[in-house]
Scaffold this motif. Structure first.
Motif, PDB file in Angstrom:
ATOM      1  N   ALA A  42       0.852  -1.186   0.000  1.00 52.61           N
ATOM      2  CA  ALA A  42       0.000   0.000   0.000  1.00 52.61           C
ATOM      3  C   ALA A  42       0.889   1.236   0.000  1.00 52.61           C
ATOM      4  CB  ALA A  42      -0.926   0.018   1.220  1.00 52.61           C
ATOM      5  N   SER A  43       0.361   2.313  -0.577  1.00 52.08           N
ATOM      6  CA  SER A  43       1.027   3.613  -0.567  1.00 52.08           C
ATOM      7  C   SER A  43       2.444   3.537  -1.134  1.00 52.08           C
ATOM      8  CB  SER A  43       1.076   4.168   0.859  1.00 52.08           C
ATOM      9  OG  SER A  43       1.527   5.502   0.862  1.00 52.08           O
ATOM     10  N   GLY A  44       2.621   2.718  -2.139  1.00 54.30           N
ATOM     11  CA  GLY A  44       3.942   2.598  -2.764  1.00 54.30           C
ATOM     12  C   GLY A  44       4.933   1.797  -1.966  1.00 54.30           C
ATOM     13  N   ARG A  45       4.466   1.044  -0.963  1.00 55.91           N
ATOM     14  CA  ARG A  45       5.340   0.215  -0.154  1.00 55.91           C
ATOM     15  C   ARG A  45       4.801  -1.213  -0.113  1.00 55.91           C
ATOM     16  NH1 ARG A  45       4.587   1.193   4.708  1.00 55.91           N
ATOM     17  NH2 ARG A  45       2.888   2.678   4.540  1.00 55.91           N
ATOM     18  N   ALA A  46       5.739  -2.159   0.042  1.00 54.92           N
ATOM     19  CA  ALA A  46       5.360  -3.569   0.149  1.00 54.92           C
ATOM     20  C   ALA A  46       6.141  -4.196   1.295  1.00 54.92           C
ATOM     21  CB  ALA A  46       5.641  -4.311  -1.148  1.00 54.92           C
ATOM     22  N   SER A  47       5.492  -5.134   1.997  1.00 55.97           N
ATOM     23  CA  SER A  47       6.109  -5.840   3.112  1.00 55.97           C
ATOM     24  C   SER A  47       6.261  -7.306   2.733  1.00 55.97           C
ATOM     25  CB  SER A  47       5.248  -5.711   4.372  1.00 55.97           C
ATOM     26  OG  SER A  47       5.795  -6.503   5.428  1.00 55.97           O
ATOM     27  N   VAL A  48       7.466  -7.856   2.995  1.00 55.61           N
ATOM     28  CA  VAL A  48       7.734  -9.267   2.689  1.00 55.61           C
ATOM     29  C   VAL A  48       8.211  -9.957   3.965  1.00 55.61           C
ATOM     30  CG1 VAL A  48       8.194  -8.990   0.229  1.00 55.61           C
ATOM     31  CG2 VAL A  48      10.031  -8.641   1.860  1.00 55.61           C
ATOM     32  N   HIS A  49       7.899 -11.238   4.030  1.00 57.21           N
ATOM     33  CA  HIS A  49       8.266 -12.057   5.186  1.00 57.21           C
ATOM     34  C   HIS A  49       8.927 -13.324   4.667  1.00 57.21           C
ATOM     35  CE1 HIS A  49       7.889 -14.128   9.067  1.00 57.21           C
ATOM     36  NE2 HIS A  49       7.420 -15.168   8.381  1.00 57.21           N
ATOM     37  N   GLY A  50      10.012 -13.742   5.347  1.00 53.71           N
ATOM     38  CA  GLY A  50      10.734 -14.928   4.893  1.00 53.71           C
ATOM     39  C   GLY A  50      11.184 -15.797   6.051  1.00 53.71           C
ATOM     40  N   ARG A  51      11.283 -17.102   5.774  1.00 53.27           N
ATOM     41  CA  ARG A  51      11.783 -18.073   6.752  1.00 53.27           C
ATOM     42  C   ARG A  51      12.833 -18.937   6.051  1.00 53.27           C
ATOM     43  NH1 ARG A  51       6.327 -18.814   6.881  1.00 53.27           N
ATOM     44  NH2 ARG A  51       6.525 -20.968   6.173  1.00 53.27           N
ATOM     45  N   MET A  52      13.888 -19.249   6.771  1.00 52.75           N
ATOM     46  CA  MET A  52      14.978 -20.052   6.209  1.00 52.75           C
ATOM     47  C   MET A  52      15.062 -21.365   6.956  1.00 52.75           C
ATOM     48  SD  MET A  52      18.182 -17.686   5.129  1.00 52.75           S
ATOM     49  CE  MET A  52      17.984 -16.345   3.937  1.00 52.75           C
TER      50      MET A  52
ATOM     51  N   LYS B  90      14.852 -27.775   9.761  1.00 49.91           N
ATOM     52  CA  LYS B  90      15.044 -26.972  10.959  1.00 49.91           C
ATOM     53  C   LYS B  90      15.003 -25.489  10.605  1.00 49.91           C
ATOM     54  CE  LYS B  90      19.096 -27.174  12.732  1.00 49.91           C
ATOM     55  NZ  LYS B  90      20.283 -27.667  13.467  1.00 49.91           N
ATOM     56  N   LEU B  91      14.205 -24.716  11.327  1.00 50.21           N
ATOM     57  CA  LEU B  91      14.077 -23.275  11.095  1.00 50.21           C
ATOM     58  C   LEU B  91      15.267 -22.568  11.763  1.00 50.21           C
ATOM     59  CD1 LEU B  91      12.361 -20.872  10.048  1.00 50.21           C
ATOM     60  CD2 LEU B  91      11.258 -20.831  12.289  1.00 50.21           C
ATOM     61  N   VAL B  92      16.028 -21.813  10.977  1.00 54.99           N
ATOM     62  CA  VAL B  92      17.225 -21.164  11.515  1.00 54.99           C
ATOM     63  C   VAL B  92      17.076 -19.654  11.603  1.00 54.99           C
ATOM     64  CG1 VAL B  92      18.751 -22.999  10.749  1.00 54.99           C
ATOM     65  CG2 VAL B  92      18.300 -21.077   9.229  1.00 54.99           C
ATOM     66  N   ALA B  93      16.213 -19.028  10.766  1.00 53.49           N
ATOM     67  CA  ALA B  93      16.117 -17.566  10.782  1.00 53.49           C
ATOM     68  C   ALA B  93      14.764 -17.141  10.227  1.00 53.49           C
ATOM     69  CB  ALA B  93      17.237 -16.926   9.979  1.00 53.49           C
ATOM     70  N   VAL B  94      14.280 -15.992  10.735  1.00 50.04           N
ATOM     71  CA  VAL B  94      13.053 -15.363  10.264  1.00 50.04           C
ATOM     72  C   VAL B  94      13.404 -13.940   9.842  1.00 50.04           C
ATOM     73  CG1 VAL B  94      10.726 -14.625  10.864  1.00 50.04           C
ATOM     74  CG2 VAL B  94      11.623 -16.776  11.776  1.00 50.04           C
ATOM     75  N   CYS B  95      12.989 -13.562   8.618  1.00 53.68           N
ATOM     76  CA  CYS B  95      13.367 -12.264   8.049  1.00 53.68           C
ATOM     77  C   CYS B  95      12.113 -11.460   7.709  1.00 53.68           C
ATOM     78  CB  CYS B  95      14.217 -12.441   6.788  1.00 53.68           C
ATOM     79  SG  CYS B  95      15.625 -13.553   6.986  1.00 53.68           S
ATOM     80  N   ASN B  96      12.215 -10.161   7.816  1.00 55.02           N
ATOM     81  CA  ASN B  96      11.156  -9.235   7.408  1.00 55.02           C
ATOM     82  C   ASN B  96      11.796  -8.034   6.732  1.00 55.02           C
ATOM     83  OD1 ASN B  96       8.430 -10.238   8.654  1.00 55.02           O
ATOM     84  ND2 ASN B  96       9.953 -10.477  10.283  1.00 55.02           N
ATOM     85  N   GLN B  97      11.116  -7.526   5.718  1.00 57.54           N
ATOM     86  CA  GLN B  97      11.642  -6.367   5.007  1.00 57.54           C
ATOM     87  C   GLN B  97      10.487  -5.552   4.442  1.00 57.54           C
ATOM     88  OE1 GLN B  97      13.858  -6.184   0.971  1.00 57.54           O
ATOM     89  NE2 GLN B  97      15.514  -6.287   2.497  1.00 57.54           N
TER      90      GLN B  97
END
Length: 625
Positions: free
Chosen positions: A582-592, A598-605
């Motif tokens: 929205a408003s020219g911005r986007a949110s992304v979520h990631g898991r590695m 096995k889950l080692v990291a959670v990322c957001n940007q």
């Protein structure tokens, strides 16, 4: 004698008077008188010589005689002065060498001083012994008992060769066969026969002759070796002359390679330092570089050249370790060594900035602490032409947690901020995680991004698309990260989830956990914010909304780590979903995830994903004005 009166100027001698009790004959009185007159004449002569200036001649004048040198008169002639020594010759001491004694101890002793006779006797004995050692042995009357030359059987052998090298050879054969009996210096043995210092210094292994150095007397003595003995030892060491030649050529090639590498590194460092000058900073402010496609040179290094000014950027990011390397300038101050500018990007790759800042923070924290989260903001685009300075602030050091803040500066402006937190591990605490998506294909069964671009290049006829594919292929081949597409899964609400396998290329060893997290930070920015663009295109396809993205850049980024036992040299599954825009911005979520789930990291940007709004509003009305 009469005392002088007021007007008299000298004493007078009265005539002698005979002693009253002495009876003298007339002959004796006459002799006494003659002796008195002679003595008086001599006395006057002496007085005239002593003060001739006061003696008058017959005319009442001083005589014109020469004043003697012994006279005390001020007009008497003075002796010639001694020659003065030239002061430019410096100071010196005068010695009477005829009275000096040579003690042969390096100094001279004046005659008359005590001399250690015992020491002089010992020195003479040592000289005698040395002379006896240097004497040639006596020749036996029986020729069979004398040593003979092994070449010509002559008895005229060189006793120096016999005593030092144990070699029986005559002077004639020694001169006629230099290929066997010539002497080699230690330097020649080391360079031509590849022998070492310990081998050459071993007298039993390699006998040698000590000789004064002809270049300078203060240098160490020369060590001379017999050629055929050196060759015999070298053949045993290396196996054969051919093996020695092969080893010599290998070392020469390796030395040349090291020299060229050092020259290239120096040239590269000089170029990098040149970019830091004031002239380059002004030039970079006035000019905006427009880089072309990556060109691969003969040495395998890729280069990007600006079309307008010819500025060149070396692509040296094939090794992930070199892409993350920073140089320490001071306490808490670091500088980047390499910067990577992706094609069509506004600035340096954000994942490299994050990882280099994290490496700088790791250098300023106790190794007992482990990174558990980081939060960062991208403020300005970074130029690849100027190094980035990372200033680390030690915000807090607690018993369980430590906090570091990193500020990245370029051209005096802050371009990036990061706050990272470190924790002492607590392995006894309970754990849980969101499971890995089911039925994900293994990396070997997935296509690489390069394969997708190659297929698109073959299928399309558009020149712009072909040029795009070529540049993307070159960038992927040079990238330190290998990426494979594992699939796209669309949920019931129509939002796609992107699955990618990532791993770091060219990792010869497994790095420690702290550096593994730096590599993961580099990977976390790959294919991340572009998921928002692709999701926007997927949702608005079919004319539902605008899909042409005109601007895409990162704003902020955060990572939380939940495991230390993983290897970025092995494959990691990156599950990416864009949750909102929205408003020219986007949110992304990631898991590695590791391949074992096995889950080692959670990322957001969050990033700017701006589309062409004219596509949604339709054609612009043209006014009559």
């Amino acid at each position: 004698m009469d005392t002088p009166g007021a007007s008299s100027s000298r004493y007078t001698t009265p005539p002698p008077r005979a002693p009253p009790n002495l009876d003298l004959t007339p002959e004796q009185v006459k002799r006494i008188e003659l002796n008195r007159l002679k003595a008086k004449a001599k006395q006057r002569e002496r007085e005239d010589q002593a003060s001739s200036s006061y003696t008058m001649n017959a005319n009442g004048k001083r005589p014109l005689g020469v004043v003697p040198a012994t006279s005390t008169s001020p007009t008497a002639p003075k002796p010639s002065p001694k020659l003065k020594r030239d002061s430019r010759l410096g100071k010196y001491f005068e010695y009477d060498l005829s009275k000096m004694v040579n003690t042969k101890g390096g100094f001279l002793v004046k005659d008359g001083k005590e001399v250690d006779e015992e020491a002089r006797a010992k020195e003479k004995e040592r000289e005698r012994q040395r002379a006896m050692q240097n004497l040639e042995p006596a020749i036996h009357l029986d020729p069979k008992l004398n040593p003979h030359c092994k070449e010509c059987n002559s008895m005229d052998i060189d006793y120096t060769y016999k005593r030092v090298f144990g070699c029986l050879v005559c002077n004639k054969c020694k001169n006629e066969k230099p290929e066997k009996y010539s002497l080699l210096t230690k330097t020649e043995c080391k360079e031509d026969y590849l022998l070492t210092d310990p081998e050459l210094r071993d007298q039993e292994l390699m006998p040698h002759l000590l000789k004064a150095n002809p270049h300078k007397s203060t240098f160490a003595n020369m060590m001379l070796f017999l050629r055929y003995q050196v060759e015999d030892f070298a053949w045993k060491k290396w196996g054969s002359p051919e093996a020695l030649d092969a080893e010599w050529q290998r070392r020469v090639a390796e030395k040349k390679k090291k020299k060229n590498k050092k020259f290239e590194e120096g040239l590269k460092e000089l170029r990098r330092r040149t970019r830091e000058t004031v002239w380059q900073k002004r030039k970079d402010q006035e000019h905006k570089h427009i880089f072309g496609v990556v060109e691969k040179g003969a040495d395998g290094m890729g280069k990007q050249v600006c079309h307008e000014c010819g500025f060149t950027i070396d692509w040296s990011h094939e090794q992930i370790s070199s892409a993350l390397e920073v140089e320490q300038l001071d306490v808490n101050l670091y500088r980047s060594k390499t910067l990577y500018l992706p094609p069509w990007a506004r600035g340096v790759f954000g994942g490299q900035v994050i990882s280099q800042a994290l490496v700088s923070a790791n250098n300023c924290v106790d190794p007992a602490f482990s990174l558990h989260s980081l939060h960062c903001y991208f403020l300005l685009s970074a130029s690849a032409a100027v190094p980035i300075l990372y200033n680390v602030d030690r915000v807090r050091d607690g018993r369980s947690y430590a906090t570091r803040a990193v500020r990245a500066v370029q051209r005096g402006r802050t371009i990036f901020l990061m706050v990272c937190s470190f924790q002492r591990p607590e392995p006894r605490q309970p754990t849980y995680q969101l499971p890995m998506p089911p039925d994900v294909p293994l990396p070997d069964a997935c296509e690489g991004i390069e394969v997708i671009y190659e297929r698109l290049f073959k299928d399309t006829t558009d020149a712009k698309v072909k040029d795009f594919c070529l540049t993307a292929l070159e960038e992927r081949r040079r990238s330190p990260i290998d990426v494979k597409l594992a699939g796209v899964r669309v949920t019931e609400d129509g939002i796609p989830t992107w699955l990618y396998w990532h791993k770091a290329r060219n990792t010869p060893v497994r790095y420690d956990a702290a550096f593994q997290k730096c590599i993961l930070s580099y990977i976390s920015d790959s294919q991340f914010i572009s998921a928002g663009r692709r999701t926007l295109a997927h949702v608005n396809q079919g004319g539902k909304g605008p899909t042409k993205v005109v601007m895409q850049t990162s704003l902020d980024h955060n990572i939380s780590f939940y495991d230390d036992d993983f290897d970025c040299g092995d494959w990691l599954l990156y599950v990416i979903v864009s949750e909102a825009a929205a408003s020219g911005r986007a949110s992304v979520h990631g898991r590695m995830y590791t391949p074992t789930g096995k889950l080692v990291a959670v990322c957001n940007q969050e990033g700017v994903v701006r589309v062409d709004d004219r596509e949604a509003s339709g054609p612009v009305a043209v006014t009559k004005l």
